[in-house]
Structures are given as C-alpha cells and as structure tokens.
Write an enzyme that holds these catalytic residues in place. Structure first.
Site, PDB file in Angstrom:
ATOM      1  N   SER A 165       0.824  -1.207   0.000  1.00 16.15           N
ATOM      2  CA  SER A 165       0.000   0.000   0.000  1.00 16.15           C
ATOM      3  C   SER A 165       0.856   1.254   0.000  1.00 16.15           C
ATOM      4  O   SER A 165       1.908   1.309   0.627  1.00 16.15           O
ATOM      5  CB  SER A 165      -0.903   0.037   1.234  1.00 16.15           C
ATOM      6  OG  SER A 165      -1.677   1.232   1.222  1.00 16.15           O
ATOM      7  N   LYS A 216      -4.722  -6.504   3.356  1.00 14.06           N
ATOM      8  CA  LYS A 216      -4.657  -5.387   2.399  1.00 14.06           C
ATOM      9  C   LYS A 216      -6.052  -5.039   1.905  1.00 14.06           C
ATOM     10  O   LYS A 216      -6.383  -3.851   1.729  1.00 14.06           O
ATOM     11  CB  LYS A 216      -3.774  -5.783   1.208  1.00 14.06           C
ATOM     12  CG  LYS A 216      -3.749  -4.739   0.063  1.00 14.06           C
ATOM     13  CD  LYS A 216      -3.299  -3.362   0.515  1.00 14.06           C
ATOM     14  CE  LYS A 216      -3.008  -2.419  -0.619  1.00 14.06           C
ATOM     15  NZ  LYS A 216      -4.165  -1.940  -1.413  1.00 14.06           N
ATOM     16  N   HIS A 274      -7.659  -3.101   4.523  1.00 16.83           N
ATOM     17  CA  HIS A 274      -7.043  -1.755   4.480  1.00 16.83           C
ATOM     18  C   HIS A 274      -7.782  -0.903   3.454  1.00 16.83           C
ATOM     19  O   HIS A 274      -8.171   0.244   3.723  1.00 16.83           O
ATOM     20  CB  HIS A 274      -5.572  -1.855   4.098  1.00 16.83           C
ATOM     21  CG  HIS A 274      -4.979  -0.557   3.615  1.00 16.83           C
ATOM     22  ND1 HIS A 274      -5.129  -0.105   2.312  1.00 16.83           N
ATOM     23  CD2 HIS A 274      -4.286   0.395   4.260  1.00 16.83           C
ATOM     24  CE1 HIS A 274      -4.552   1.085   2.189  1.00 16.83           C
ATOM     25  NE2 HIS A 274      -4.032   1.408   3.345  1.00 16.83           N
ATOM     26  N   ASN A 275      -8.020  -1.462   2.282  1.00 13.60           N
ATOM     27  CA  ASN A 275      -8.716  -0.703   1.237  1.00 13.60           C
ATOM     28  C   ASN A 275     -10.155  -0.416   1.606  1.00 13.60           C
ATOM     29  O   ASN A 275     -10.688   0.658   1.303  1.00 13.60           O
ATOM     30  CB  ASN A 275      -8.646  -1.460  -0.089  1.00 13.60           C
ATOM     31  CG  ASN A 275      -7.290  -1.284  -0.752  1.00 13.60           C
ATOM     32  OD1 ASN A 275      -6.276  -1.184  -0.076  1.00 13.60           O
ATOM     33  ND2 ASN A 275      -7.283  -1.239  -2.063  1.00 13.60           N
ATOM     34  N   GLU A 325     -10.037   2.377   3.859  1.00 15.52           N
ATOM     35  CA  GLU A 325      -9.697   3.548   3.016  1.00 15.52           C
ATOM     36  C   GLU A 325     -10.964   4.132   2.404  1.00 15.52           C
ATOM     37  O   GLU A 325     -11.204   5.355   2.442  1.00 15.52           O
ATOM     38  CB  GLU A 325      -8.734   3.084   1.930  1.00 15.52           C
ATOM     39  CG  GLU A 325      -8.404   4.050   0.821  1.00 15.52           C
ATOM     40  CD  GLU A 325      -7.621   3.342  -0.296  1.00 15.52           C
ATOM     41  OE1 GLU A 325      -6.552   2.777  -0.007  1.00 15.52           O
ATOM     42  OE2 GLU A 325      -8.093   3.347  -1.440  1.00 15.52           O
TER      43      GLU A 325
HETATM   44  C1  6PG Z   1      -3.133   1.500  -1.883  1.00 11.48           C
HETATM   45  C2  6PG Z   1      -4.401   1.767  -2.658  1.00 11.48           C
HETATM   46  C3  6PG Z   1      -4.400   0.970  -3.912  1.00 11.48           C
HETATM   47  C4  6PG Z   1      -5.744   0.806  -4.577  1.00 11.48           C
HETATM   48  C5  6PG Z   1      -6.457   1.989  -5.015  1.00 11.48           C
HETATM   49  C6  6PG Z   1      -7.899   1.539  -5.115  1.00 11.48           C
HETATM   50  O1  6PG Z   1      -3.241   0.911  -0.802  1.00 11.48           O
HETATM   51  O2  6PG Z   1      -2.073   1.906  -2.382  1.00 11.48           O
HETATM   52  O3  6PG Z   1      -5.498   1.339  -1.862  1.00 11.48           O
HETATM   53  O4  6PG Z   1      -3.981  -0.351  -3.617  1.00 11.48           O
HETATM   54  O5  6PG Z   1      -5.567   0.123  -5.755  1.00 11.48           O
HETATM   55  O6  6PG Z   1      -6.361   3.066  -4.201  1.00 11.48           O
HETATM   56  O7  6PG Z   1      -8.597   2.464  -5.741  1.00 11.48           O
HETATM   57  P1  6PG Z   1     -10.171   2.319  -5.928  1.00 11.48           P
HETATM   58  O8  6PG Z   1     -10.721   3.454  -5.142  1.00 11.48           O
HETATM   59  O9  6PG Z   1     -10.367   2.414  -7.409  1.00 11.48           O
HETATM   60  O10 6PG Z   1     -10.604   0.966  -5.409  1.00 11.48           O
END
Ligand code: 6PG
Length: 479
Positions: free
Chosen positions: A130, A184, A187-188, A191
C-alpha cells in the site's frame, strides 16, 4: 561466477518499476523482467545509476540470474494475468524458490495459488503493498502472507524497502496463505470508509457552513495538525485548494461527481457478509460510490423532482466546524473498529493468528490510511489482543463519548437539511446498536417464528422455543 540477484521483479509498469528501484536503492541486486523487453531496457537506461540491475530478456534468463532461494516479485494487474505469470515461471523454479504476488489479488485466489504451488515445493507469498506509486518507490506499507519460513528469506528484503516509523519497518509477516492479501483488502475497505467520511464532512461544511473549497482546505489543514492527522486528511486539503487552470474554478467543482472503484472495497464488504461482521461504514462507502455512479436512477429522481429540504439552514446547538470534526473522528473510529473486527473474525475463521496490533503498527506509515491515531489502535490491541471492539478501549471510548453530542447534532442537521451523510449516520446507528440494552431484534425473532417457525430463545431460561401461532391459545413448545 556471474553476478546473482537477491530479488527479481517481473512486470515493470510504474508500481513494479518503483519497487525494483526501491530494492536497488537499498543495495540489493535486482533482476528485471517484463513482457516487452523495451520497458526493461528503459528502466536500466533511466535508473541504472540507482543500483545494480540484471535485465533479462527471457523468463529463463531472469530465473537464472537469481540466487537461491529465488525470490520473484510479480507486479501485474490482479486476476488472470497473475495466473499467466505463475504458469510461465513456476516450471522454471526449484524447491524452496518463491513467487511473491504484490498486486491487489483477492485473498481467495491467493489461498488457491499458495496451495497449488506448495504442492510443487514452491512458496507463494501474497503481499499487500500500500502507498501507490510513490509508496512503492519511497517506502510502502507491506503486508506479506504466505509460509512463515519463506518470510525468513524474504522478510529482510521487504523490511529494507518498507516505510519506517522510529526505525521500525512497516512490514511484518501477517499470517499464512491469503492473510496478507486479506489484510490489504480490509485496508482498502477502511480507506473507502475514511474517504467517504471526509467527503461527508466537506459536504456539510460546504452546504451548511457555506464555506468555499479553499476555506475548507484550511479547515482540513488545521485538522491535520490534530487527532485527525492523516495522509487522507492531508491530501484532501491539497485537492480542495486546487484551482482548475482552464476555468479558474475550484478543481472539486469541475470534477464529475461519480466515484469509481476498482473493487477492493466491494470485496471487503462481501467477505464481511460471509463472516457475519457488520462493516456498515465500509458498506455505506461502497454503496455511496454506487449511488453516485447510478446515472439512470439519479436522472430519474431529478426528472421526477424528488422533493426535500434545501441546505444552508442553521446548525443548531454548536459550532458547525467543531461539531463536524467530532463527528468525523467518532465515525472514523467506528469504521476502523469494524475493519479490525473483520480482520479478527477472518483470522479466527482461517486460523491465521493475525496480530491486530501489528497491523495497526505497519499501517502507521507508507499506506493510504496512515494516520496518527493508528498508534492508539496499536496500544489498544497491545493492551488487550482479544479486544472485541476498539470502542471498548479506554482511549476510544473517551473520544467517542466525548464526541457524541456533537456527532448527534451533525446527523440531525444533515437529515433536516437533506444532505446525505450515510457514513456519519450509519456509524452513529452502529454505536447506538452496540450500547443498546435491548434491541428490536426480539420482535424480528417473533416475526420469524410466526411465519417460518424459526424458533427463538427466551431471556429467562435456556433452550430454543416455538409458539404454535395457529393453535388455540398459541402455546409455546420446546423447539
Ligand atoms: C493502496 C491503494 C491501492 C488501490 C487503489 C484503489 O493501498 O495503495 O489502496 O492499492 O488500488 O487506491 O482504488 P479504488 O478506489 O479504485 O478501489
């Protein structure tokens, strides 16, 4: 003896290229491979001065340039391309060699791949990485799964290139097989929730407070100095400060209001539903993106003239900006509490033995959700690793209970002025559900027993029961 590489990267798009450069900058000899050799040559021409690269034109040459146990980092778009690369390289590898998938693979795919390759004597490591392209180059947060014994040979290299906090790498062996990619994925999901809550805070400050994007940028910049300090808050201030060169308008006003998603947030919710974990904050953020992209429904609603209050009224009972800060922090705590609960549930389900405190620790830098308050999450789980919810930890309990009056005022204002705040309001509903002494689920159990004889338990004695709703007197029987 020809020089050998400690690690190799196949797939040299920006992420793969930056990971390779990061390894080279840390003194490791890096083997390079890409489907088109031209890109491999470009990397060496442009960045060869940063360290020692061994460019390979073929997979065979690439494998031969690696010391044993060979460590092959796969950096291609998650999905069929990953399987294609595995099929290309696995036959060239020997017992004890390892393939490391650094893409955003689905953890179930990683578990499948790991089992298949283990049967061939090969290690397969699904590693969440990430921090985007900048993180890959300057220090990502790395969440490797796979066999513990492969981490012994791989971990020091990953820890070299990972982000550091007080000298400690933001990289740790998460757990076996798909554990790394699962973490991970969560984590997303977190996010997504974090971004949605920030967007709701912006919307309220804009529509109720009447602040301009530039003024809201200043508010976020000031919040970034306090307990909300984080990468996402920091970049939000930058995005809101941006003026569109072509029109002179605030950048945020010229962007189409439809949020896209590659899928990791959706996966998080799907996995949570299977685990029975209520990640309402993450789910609302995924739905909010879907609603924003729902052109037919939104158009129909506009054309039908769905009625509702206009925004811009007074925020009653407190200072709006201060109240929104409180609501944002409390809702963020709920979203993170849910995400960590999901990690704990998966760890139990799959026997991964994930240390939640260690996950908070490696998220303190390098990753997209890096934030000061992850220190408090780490402390909470270090104190009580089996903590059922972060909300029961003293620090977070104090923070949320101190925020709740303001939080409730903000949810009221949003509802009264017709401003969608699904993140703030669902987080508050979650908080109130957790603390409720009695929930209306009792009535739902009665309904289920009435129409489906699905039975219920009683508060005053053990066992399961069913009422004969159609019989005279509706007697209760043991189920
Ligand atoms: C990271 C990010 C990355 C991810 C995009 C997802 O941890 O560096 O989460 O892995 O691919 O940010 O973007 P979307 O909003 O399109 O799902």
């Amino acid at each position: 003896m020809s020089q050998k590489a400690q690690i190799g990267v196949t797939g040299l798009a920006v992420m793969g290229r930056n990971l390779a450069r990061n390894f080279a900058r840390h003194g490791h000899t890096v083997a390079l491979h890409n489907r088109s050799y031209g890109r491999t040559k470009e990397l060496v021409e442009e960045f060869g001065h940063e360290g020692t690269f061994l460019p390979a034109e073929t997979a065979q040459q690439f494998v031969e340039s690696l010391e044993r146990p060979r460590r092959v980092v796969i950096m291609v778009k998650a999905g069929p391309a990953t399987d294609a690369v595995i099929d290309e390289f696995a036959p060239l590898l020997e017992e004890g060699d390892m393939l490391i998938d650094a893409g955003n693979a689905h953890y179930a795919d990683t578990r499948r791949r790991e089992a298949a390759l283990k049967a061939k004597g090969l290690h397969f490591v699904g590693a969440g990485v990430s921090g985007g392209e900048e993180g890959a180059l300057h220090g990502p947060s790395i969440m490797p799964g796979g066999p513990k014994e492969s981490y012994d040979a791989l971990g020091p290299l990953l820890e070299d290139i990972a982000a550091k906090v007080d000298g400690e790498p933001c990289c740790v062996h998460v757990g076996p097989d798909g554990a790394g990619h699962f973490v991970k994925m969560v984590h997303n999901g977190i996010e997504y929730a974090d971004m949605q809550l920030i967007a709701e805070a912006y919307d309220l400050l804009r529509q109720v407070g009447g602040h301009s994007p530039a003024e809201i940028a200043d508010i976020f910049r000031s919040w970034n100095e306090g307990r909300l300090g984080s990468y996402l808050i920091e970049i939000t201030a930058e995005v809101l400060k941006q003026v569109d060169a072509a029109t002179g308008k605030p950048f945020v006003d010229i962007v189409v209001d439809r949020a896209e998603q590659k899928g990791t947030g959706r996966w998080t919710v799907q996995a949570a539903l299977d685990l029975g974990v209520p990640v309402s904050g993450i789910a609302e953020s995924v739905f909010a993106r879907a609603i924003s992209g729902g052109v037919p429904e939104r158009t129909a609603a506009t054309e039908a003239g769905l009625p509702g209050p206009s925004a811009g009224g007074e925020h009653v009972g407190g200072d709006l900006t201060a109240d929104v800060e409180q609501a944002l922090f409390a809702s963020k705590i709920v979203a993170y509490a849910q995400g960590f609960q999901q990690i704990q549930a998966a760890s139990k389900e799959y026997g991964w033995d994930i240390d939640p405190g260690a996950m908070a620790k490696i998220w303190r830098a390098g990753c997209i959700i890096r934030a000061k308050f992850l220190d408090f999450i780490k402390q909470a789980y270090d104190k009580k690793p089996d903590l059922a919810t972060l909300l029961a930890d003293e620090y977070f309990l104090d923070a949320v209970s101190g925020a709740q009056d303001a939080w409730r005022r903000v949810v009221v204002t949003a509802a009264q002025q017709g401003i969608p705040a699904p993140g703030f309001s669902s987080a508050l509903a979650y908080y109130d559900s957790l603390r409720a002494s009695r929930l209306p689920a009792a009535l739902i159990q009665g309904q289920r027993d009435f129409f489906g004889a699905h039975t219920y338990q009683r508060v005053d004695k053990p066992g399961s029961f069913h009422t004969l709703w159609a019989a005279e007197g509706r007697p209760e029987v043991d189920a």
